[in-house]
Design a protein around this motif. Sequence first.
Motif, PDB file in Angstrom:
ATOM      1  N   THR A  80       0.553  -1.336   0.117  1.00 40.82           N
ATOM      2  CA  THR A  80      -0.038   0.214   0.035  1.00 40.82           C
ATOM      3  C   THR A  80       0.834   1.230   0.026  1.00 40.82           C
ATOM      4  N   THR A 122      -1.627   2.680  -2.150  1.00 44.83           N
ATOM      5  CA  THR A 122      -2.450   4.036  -2.169  1.00 44.83           C
ATOM      6  C   THR A 122      -1.542   5.313  -1.687  1.00 44.83           C
ATOM      7  N   HIS A 123      -0.199   4.948  -1.342  1.00 43.42           N
ATOM      8  CA  HIS A 123       0.579   5.952  -0.933  1.00 43.42           C
ATOM      9  C   HIS A 123       1.625   6.198  -1.851  1.00 43.42           C
ATOM     10  N   SER A 138      -8.493   4.613 -10.454  1.00 42.28           N
ATOM     11  CA  SER A 138      -7.145   4.928  -9.386  1.00 42.28           C
ATOM     12  C   SER A 138      -7.765   4.770  -8.163  1.00 42.28           C
ATOM     13  N   VAL A 139      -6.526   4.310  -7.201  1.00 39.87           N
ATOM     14  CA  VAL A 139      -6.878   3.955  -5.676  1.00 39.87           C
ATOM     15  C   VAL A 139      -5.724   4.611  -4.946  1.00 39.87           C
ATOM     16  N   VAL A 140      -4.962   5.488  -5.611  1.00 46.45           N
ATOM     17  CA  VAL A 140      -3.936   6.314  -5.188  1.00 46.45           C
ATOM     18  C   VAL A 140      -4.441   7.569  -4.386  1.00 46.45           C
ATOM     19  N   SER A 141      -4.312   7.492  -3.187  1.00 49.02           N
ATOM     20  CA  SER A 141      -5.051   8.572  -2.124  1.00 49.02           C
ATOM     21  C   SER A 141      -3.892   9.885  -1.846  1.00 49.02           C
ATOM     22  N   SER A 169     -10.111   9.528  -5.874  1.00 51.07           N
ATOM     23  CA  SER A 169      -9.484   8.873  -4.846  1.00 51.07           C
ATOM     24  C   SER A 169      -8.318   9.679  -4.000  1.00 51.07           C
TER      25      SER A 169
END
Length: 321
Positions: free
Chosen positions: A110, A138-139, A163-166, A192
């Motif tokens: 992640t 995500t990071h 996208s799941v990048v937060s 996201s």
Amino acid sequence: SHGMSWKQLYFERNLENALERYDPQTTELNSLKRLCAFSKRFIRNLNISQLPSHLDLQILFDTTSSCLTSLTLTYGMLNVGMDYDRSLFGMKLSDCRSLAKALERTETLTHLNLSGNLLDDEKVRMVASGLVDNLSVTHVDLSHNKVADRGVRALAKLLDARSVVSFLDLCDNQIHTEGGRALARALRSNSSLLSLNLRLNRIGDEGGRAVCDVLRVNTSLQRLNLGSNELGPQTALSLAALIGTNSTVLEIDASANGFGSEDGKQIREALEDNRTLRKIDLRLCNIGAENETGIAELIKAHGAHIDFNGMGHAGHIIPSR
């Protein structure tokens, strides 16, 4: 850290040490593979501060792709002393290619931190190719590199509807106006991303305006850092409009930019209609003492924090009450 487990702490530190000190001339590769396989039950986070062997990272991910959650990887050299050689530092294109292939397979990772690896556009495009279909990371921290506009365009493609990048950290790179525009276009449809750090770049007034304009319709981003980006009046006007209409953004850092007293007045007036902003940093923006005081009082009313330039207006931080 380390899951509050001494076993996890031991196995993570032991594997980190083995990877950092691995020398194919003195250590058998099969021995390292066995250690990776034996350690996989216990490792979750790896912080590798040097990798002089430039080991194929697929060897690591062969055994950890279903357990590793956080990877900090720095291609540096510890205790180099007088034997300093510039070529010992930074990722090679082959390292990026190896990492990209590994990222395509990982299921649990992640957090990916590649800060300070001399990544340029070509290298970051290679890394980004491995994240295209990744649904776990995500990071992403790419701060303190040499990423410019071409590299940012590749990263912007990752911020699509899937996208799941937060969290995306691009602090201290070489991003200019076109890079800022590319990110702005991506943010228009992205839902996201929660935090974007562009501090210490050169996106300029037009790039800053593009980012702030799109955030008037973006409903996901909560933290934005545009500090030290050569921003000017156009961005200040767009920032004021953003503050006046957006109810999602919680923190804004626009410090060390070329604003003026009139820009500060517009931001202060916009804050009168905002009830969600919790922190704003306008140090070294020359917005004037009157505007600093007014903004500080408005943010204080929100029970939040305020950062200015040390002018003595209730200090840098006003605590919640």
